[in-house]
Design an enzyme around this catalytic site. Sequence first.
Site, PDB file in Angstrom:
ATOM      1  N   ASP A  87      -4.264 -13.545  -1.323  1.00 34.04           N
ATOM      2  CA  ASP A  87      -3.636 -13.121  -0.219  1.00 34.04           C
ATOM      3  C   ASP A  87      -3.461 -14.454   0.588  1.00 34.04           C
ATOM      4  O   ASP A  87      -4.634 -14.941   1.341  1.00 34.04           O
ATOM      5  CB  ASP A  87      -4.418 -12.317   0.571  1.00 34.04           C
ATOM      6  CG  ASP A  87      -4.288 -10.834   0.046  1.00 34.04           C
ATOM      7  OD1 ASP A  87      -3.671 -10.695  -0.990  1.00 34.04           O
ATOM      8  OD2 ASP A  87      -4.635  -9.866   0.695  1.00 34.04           O
TER       9      ASP A  87
ATOM     10  N   GLU B 228      -8.584 -13.740  -0.495  1.00 33.32           N
ATOM     11  CA  GLU B 228      -8.065 -13.888   0.766  1.00 33.32           C
ATOM     12  C   GLU B 228      -8.754 -15.192   1.698  1.00 33.32           C
ATOM     13  O   GLU B 228      -9.826 -15.118   1.962  1.00 33.32           O
ATOM     14  CB  GLU B 228      -7.957 -12.593   1.711  1.00 33.32           C
ATOM     15  CG  GLU B 228      -7.262 -12.882   3.224  1.00 33.32           C
ATOM     16  CD  GLU B 228      -6.939 -11.593   3.900  1.00 33.32           C
ATOM     17  OE1 GLU B 228      -7.057 -11.769   4.920  1.00 33.32           O
ATOM     18  OE2 GLU B 228      -6.696 -10.635   3.345  1.00 33.32           O
TER      19      GLU B 228
ATOM     20  N   ASP C  13      -5.360 -12.959  10.500  1.00 34.70           N
ATOM     21  CA  ASP C  13      -4.141 -13.085   9.245  1.00 34.70           C
ATOM     22  C   ASP C  13      -3.123 -13.746  10.015  1.00 34.70           C
ATOM     23  O   ASP C  13      -1.876 -13.313   9.988  1.00 34.70           O
ATOM     24  CB  ASP C  13      -3.617 -11.529   9.346  1.00 34.70           C
ATOM     25  CG  ASP C  13      -4.759 -10.539   8.379  1.00 34.70           C
ATOM     26  OD1 ASP C  13      -5.210 -11.350   7.505  1.00 34.70           O
ATOM     27  OD2 ASP C  13      -4.666  -9.651   8.276  1.00 34.70           O
TER      28      ASP C  13
ATOM     29  N   ASP D 149       2.325   2.128   3.340  1.00 38.46           N
ATOM     30  CA  ASP D 149       3.295   1.243   3.911  1.00 38.46           C
ATOM     31  C   ASP D 149       4.803   1.593   3.352  1.00 38.46           C
ATOM     32  O   ASP D 149       5.616   1.681   4.277  1.00 38.46           O
ATOM     33  CB  ASP D 149       2.833  -0.166   3.390  1.00 38.46           C
ATOM     34  CG  ASP D 149       1.529  -1.012   3.507  1.00 38.46           C
ATOM     35  OD1 ASP D 149       0.964  -0.227   4.480  1.00 38.46           O
ATOM     36  OD2 ASP D 149       1.203  -1.429   2.677  1.00 38.46           O
TER      37      ASP D 149
ATOM     38  N   ASP E 119      -0.502 -11.973   3.033  1.00 37.87           N
ATOM     39  CA  ASP E 119      -0.916 -10.917   4.128  1.00 37.87           C
ATOM     40  C   ASP E 119      -1.152 -11.623   5.301  1.00 37.87           C
ATOM     41  O   ASP E 119      -2.561 -11.868   5.756  1.00 37.87           O
ATOM     42  CB  ASP E 119      -2.446 -10.824   3.242  1.00 37.87           C
ATOM     43  CG  ASP E 119      -3.172  -9.723   3.970  1.00 37.87           C
ATOM     44  OD1 ASP E 119      -2.614  -9.119   4.889  1.00 37.87           O
ATOM     45  OD2 ASP E 119      -4.524  -9.373   3.624  1.00 37.87           O
TER      46      ASP E 119
ATOM     47  N   HIS F 182       0.765  -1.108   0.013  1.00 41.06           N
ATOM     48  CA  HIS F 182       0.045  -0.068   0.063  1.00 41.06           C
ATOM     49  C   HIS F 182       0.893   1.208   0.058  1.00 41.06           C
ATOM     50  O   HIS F 182       1.816   1.142   0.448  1.00 41.06           O
ATOM     51  CB  HIS F 182      -0.956  -0.041   1.252  1.00 41.06           C
ATOM     52  CG  HIS F 182      -1.734  -1.111   1.529  1.00 41.06           C
ATOM     53  ND1 HIS F 182      -1.281  -2.166   2.131  1.00 41.06           N
ATOM     54  CD2 HIS F 182      -3.093  -1.090   1.212  1.00 41.06           C
ATOM     55  CE1 HIS F 182      -2.343  -3.051   2.211  1.00 41.06           C
ATOM     56  NE2 HIS F 182      -3.204  -2.491   1.796  1.00 41.06           N
TER      57      HIS F 182
ATOM     58  N   GLU G  67     -10.394  -7.457  -4.260  1.00 41.06           N
ATOM     59  CA  GLU G  67     -10.295  -8.347  -2.879  1.00 41.06           C
ATOM     60  C   GLU G  67     -11.593  -8.419  -2.036  1.00 41.06           C
ATOM     61  O   GLU G  67     -12.004  -7.291  -1.380  1.00 41.06           O
ATOM     62  CB  GLU G  67      -9.165  -7.928  -1.993  1.00 41.06           C
ATOM     63  CG  GLU G  67      -8.980  -8.937  -0.926  1.00 41.06           C
ATOM     64  CD  GLU G  67      -7.775  -8.354   0.079  1.00 41.06           C
ATOM     65  OE1 GLU G  67      -7.520  -8.730   1.009  1.00 41.06           O
ATOM     66  OE2 GLU G  67      -6.591  -7.981  -0.821  1.00 41.06           O
TER      67      GLU G  67
ATOM     68  N   ASP H 113     -10.419 -11.007  11.690  1.00 37.19           N
ATOM     69  CA  ASP H 113      -9.321 -11.273  10.706  1.00 37.19           C
ATOM     70  C   ASP H 113      -8.069 -11.301  11.286  1.00 37.19           C
ATOM     71  O   ASP H 113      -7.375 -10.576  11.382  1.00 37.19           O
ATOM     72  CB  ASP H 113      -9.242 -10.017   9.497  1.00 37.19           C
ATOM     73  CG  ASP H 113      -8.697 -10.362   8.397  1.00 37.19           C
ATOM     74  OD1 ASP H 113      -8.094 -11.460   8.120  1.00 37.19           O
ATOM     75  OD2 ASP H 113      -8.627  -9.662   7.517  1.00 37.19           O
TER      76      ASP H 113
ATOM     77  N   HIS I 147     -10.642 -14.100   4.520  1.00 35.46           N
ATOM     78  CA  HIS I 147     -12.085 -13.353   3.957  1.00 35.46           C
ATOM     79  C   HIS I 147     -13.037 -14.366   3.776  1.00 35.46           C
ATOM     80  O   HIS I 147     -14.225 -14.000   3.953  1.00 35.46           O
ATOM     81  CB  HIS I 147     -11.729 -12.454   2.968  1.00 35.46           C
ATOM     82  CG  HIS I 147     -10.769 -11.131   3.413  1.00 35.46           C
ATOM     83  ND1 HIS I 147     -10.344 -10.200   2.574  1.00 35.46           N
ATOM     84  CD2 HIS I 147     -10.268 -10.651   4.791  1.00 35.46           C
ATOM     85  CE1 HIS I 147      -9.620  -9.290   3.111  1.00 35.46           C
ATOM     86  NE2 HIS I 147      -9.508  -9.746   4.464  1.00 35.46           N
TER      87      HIS I 147
END
Length: 442
Positions: A302, A274, A315, A110, A345, A107, A238, A313, A277
């Site tokens: 992802d 993802e 991750d 980031d 991710d 991003h 996404e 989430d 998700h």
Amino acid sequence: MSVIIGQKEYFKGIGQIKFEGAESDNPFAFRYYDENRIVAGKSMKEHLRFAIAYWHSFCGDGADPFGPGTHHYPWDVASDARQRAADKADAAFEFITKMGAPYYCFHDVDAIDGHNDPKEFGNRVKFITDIFAKKQAESGVKLLWGTANLFSNERYMNGASTNPNFEVVAHAGAQLKGAIDATITLGGEGYVFWGGREGYMSLLNTDMKRERENFARMLHTCVEYARRNGFKGKFFIEPKPCEPTKHQYDYDAATVIGFLREFDLLSEFGLNLEVNHATLAGHTFAHECQVASDAGMLASIDANRGDTQNGWDTDQFPTDIYEWAEAMSIILKQGGLAGGGINFDAKRRRNSTDMADLFYAHIGGMDTIARSLLIAEKIAKHGEMDRLKAERYASFNSGKGADYAAGKLKLEDLYKIAIEVGEPAQISGKQEYLENLLGRFV
């Protein structure tokens, strides 16, 4: 690939991660990911197209709703935003090249700290884009995709492209322009849209029809700009059902495909799925892969996992061989990912505070997916799963079943056939047998 060290070495004592095979006891080695191994006609590297995600790996500090960050980065100490970004790029490309990953993704915020002045933020993005371009040229690492963070700044509390205030939408457009420009400059192979706040908290204050139309308008506007300025890659959306909003307009794969079809965007986009998700949407990862693949939209992934005991989430890094073997079978059957790759991710746990933990996490994730690719190849070569599935639907391949599939029968015809054939015989779905068969390959 050569390891790239910047002004200082951030991951001291850790060399480049190499393939050593399943019997290796070296925690800094791959057991299954052999980038040069040929699987179903392509190398593992070509199949998997692994990318290191900038946000969790080099920005995420381990904070949660109950406490501040526990991950303290030596590249994040300079007082100047540009210097911090340059230091972070040194650390990132050192890690990426030590992992031997062919791609990365980011991003905009980031890569370098955001700023509320669009001109200043645009200049910052250009600054770090120049550094990334030099790092890519030096290392051979490529940009899988870029994207804009349109969910963290407080101006986006009511959405970005779907915000009820046009001035906020304009700011979103300015930020998208900068991220698309950076992606084009860096030769990015894709561009991702994730609508973290493109949704609603309550319908009492939401004109959903207008918000969805405005979301589509922004996507059209971005596609037109990117194509006019030389972007040759693929656009991805996404899906995610919720979090941070109560309901997101890109809820799941089927919803996004319907949205893209409704607003005449289908030809420009693929899906970036993802794993976690899918869990939040009440689906398996394989379900989302199958929905996307059936529509010709399974393009990028992802990689992570959720915790079945938690409703958010989390991750975490992927470790579930069964989950990935089933998904990789779908990906392999369609000939690979359509234009994207597999990025991580995923983030270290809050109490995983050693620099080495970042390596362990990625090594395990890459090995899990590589091993699943090998399993998917074995399943395909064995052929029994495909054979049993084909036999289950064989009645539509000939006779009246084939006529029905071709659209040649009317409802009256079905009525007559039902009387002629009488009560159909039961045919087992063999679910348990197929689950056991999958287990044999795993």
